[in-house]
Design an enzyme around this catalytic site. Structure first.
Site, short mmCIF file in Angstrom:
data_model
loop_
_atom_site.label_atom_id
_atom_site.label_comp_id
_atom_site.label_asym_id
_atom_site.label_seq_id
_atom_site.Cartn_x
_atom_site.Cartn_y
_atom_site.Cartn_z
CG HIS A 77 53.21 -44.74 -17.07
ND1 HIS A 77 51.87 -44.50 -17.30
CD2 HIS A 77 53.29 -45.25 -15.82
CE1 HIS A 77 51.17 -44.85 -16.24
NE2 HIS A 77 52.00 -45.30 -15.31
CG ASP A 79 50.70 -45.81 -20.84
OD1 ASP A 79 51.71 -45.46 -20.19
OD2 ASP A 79 50.21 -46.95 -20.78
CG ASP A 109 48.89 -44.65 -12.75
OD1 ASP A 109 50.12 -44.55 -12.92
OD2 ASP A 109 48.27 -45.70 -12.98
CD GLU A 141 52.87 -48.82 -15.79
OE1 GLU A 141 53.15 -49.45 -14.75
OE2 GLU A 141 51.72 -48.40 -16.03
CD GLU A 142 48.37 -47.85 -16.46
OE1 GLU A 142 48.20 -49.01 -16.05
OE2 GLU A 142 48.47 -46.87 -15.71
CD GLU A 169 53.60 -46.23 -11.70
OE1 GLU A 169 52.50 -45.81 -11.25
OE2 GLU A 169 53.73 -46.71 -12.83
CG HIS A 363 44.14 -47.70 -12.82
ND1 HIS A 363 44.57 -48.99 -13.08
CD2 HIS A 363 45.21 -46.90 -13.13
CE1 HIS A 363 45.81 -48.96 -13.53
NE2 HIS A 363 46.22 -47.70 -13.56
#
Length: 390
Positions: A77, A79, A109, A141-142, A169, A363
């Site tokens: 992903h 995003d 990520d 995805e988030e 991931e 994150h």
């Protein structure tokens, strides 16, 4: 005359371009998808684009090799989570090199993995693949996993569904065979307003919500004590918790409204819906009768706002064996966080997680991935294609 910017071909150059797009889930990703499309067009690669209902976001499915179903997918992903309120030491959307670390939002990520996949396309083309290599790029995805759901619908429409999938991931390139699923529930409570001097003439929605939340807390203790359990997860059982709660207006008014949000993170072989049914039955039997006796429209109302299925791949599956051998990892693992893997597995695509970087680096402010891990990922994905597709 403006000089056209050279098309990047290395993993680091591609990562530099990808992180420059602020693809926080709340934003459109169309500019970044256009950049990827232009890159694939330069290489003559076939792809399909699937947009969401708003037309502001798009997922992409590219195929190198035979344009047919089967083969191997590499999925990521693009995003990211927001940077708001985080103490970054530099621009989050400019790649910085610092002591072997590559810092930027999404570097770990998981734009690092996507950059590695894109950089490998010319090498995939040179291999003369007998089976297709699919590149799947999703959005959201988030948040609600809307991108992978849209991708899977597009696979159904095209008939070009892969047989196997590696999701990149961050796992330190350790094969992850299973992760927990997730069910998010919004609960709204409707009561009856009144003056706090005479509580019997109203229905206190906050009290009702609190009774339900107390049951949730008891359920959390029960699941920890009774299971079911599955080795490899931490914790090794389904969990339940309430994350937010609101209600009432001022102290001297009996509150006629309350709401809370909650989630189950369930081991793959446990259904969260049976736990939700248990909660609803308890509320219907012990809390709602007195509420509805005062006013029939009082009570609890439920909305499932996110379901993320769990994932579980067998230790002896051919994909597990291949990933272990190519990555050089003898160990496999299970994780409690969710990925898009459960959606692919539910669609009949055998799926494993194996990607560069570590979840602890994602994150965070000054999110980073080690440059050595990206180089290892470059070798890994080329090795997977060489092993499974030629």
């Amino acid at each position: 005359m403006q000089t056209k910017r050279a098309t990047p071909r290395t993993t680091l150059a591609l990562l530099d371009r990808l992180v420059a797009f602020d693809s926080t889930s709340r934003n459109s990703n169309l500019e970044m998808i256009k950049f990827i499309r232009d890159y694939l067009d330069d290489l003559g690669v076939f792809y399909r684009v699937a947009t969401d209902a708003s037309g502001r976001k798009a997922a992409l499915h590219a195929i190198v090799g035979p344009r047919q179903p089967g083969g191997l997918a590499l999925s990521g992903h693009v995003d990211t989570v927001p940077v708001d309120g985080q103490a970054w030491t530099g621009d989050p959307f400019t790649l910085r090199h610092q002591g072997g670390r590559l810092m930027a939002r999404g570097s770990c990520d998981m734009k690092g993995f996507v950059a590695s996949c894109l950089a490998a396309v010319p090498d995939f083309q040179a291999l003369g693949l007998l089976r297709p290599l699919h590149l799947l790029i999703s959005y959201d995805e988030e948040t609600d996993c809307g991108g992978v759901k849209r991708l899977i619908r597009d696979l159904d429409e095209s008939g070009l569904r892969p047989s196997l999938c590696v999701i990149g991931e961050p796992s330190g390139l350790q094969p992850i065979l299973a992760h927990k699923g997730k069910l998010n529930l919004n609960v709204t409570v409707r009561g009856l307003i009144g003056h706090s001097s005479d509580p019997a003439k109203g229905v206190n929605a906050v009290h009702a919500a609190a009774e339900a939340i107390a049951f949730v807390a008891a359920e959390a203790r029960r699941l920890a004590a009774e299971g079911p359990f599955e080795d490899g997860f931490e914790p090794p059982h389904t969990t339940i918790h309430v994350g937010t709660m609101q209600g009432g207006s001022i102290l001297n008014i009996i509150p006629d409204h309350a709401a809370f949000t909650m989630e189950w993170r369930h081991i793959p072989r446990d259904s969260p819906y049976r736990h939700m049914d248990r909660l609803r039955s308890r509320i219907a039997e012990t809390i709602e009768p007195a509420m509805k006796a005062m006013r029939p429209e009082c009570g609890f109302f439920y909305e499932v706002c996110l379901e993320m299925p769990g994932m579980e791949l067998a230790e002896d599956h051919a994909l597990t064996v291949a990933v272990k051998q190519v990555s050089g990892s003898n160990a496999t693992g299970k994780v409690s966080y969710g990925t898009e893997g459960g959606f692919f597995e539910r669609a009949g695509i055998a799926t494993i997680i194996c990607g560069p970087g570590h979840i602890a680096q994602a994150h965070q402010p000054d999110e980073w991935i080690a440059e050595t891990e990206l180089h290892a990922c470059d070798r890994f994905i080329r090795g997977m294609a060489d092993r499974l597709l030629v």
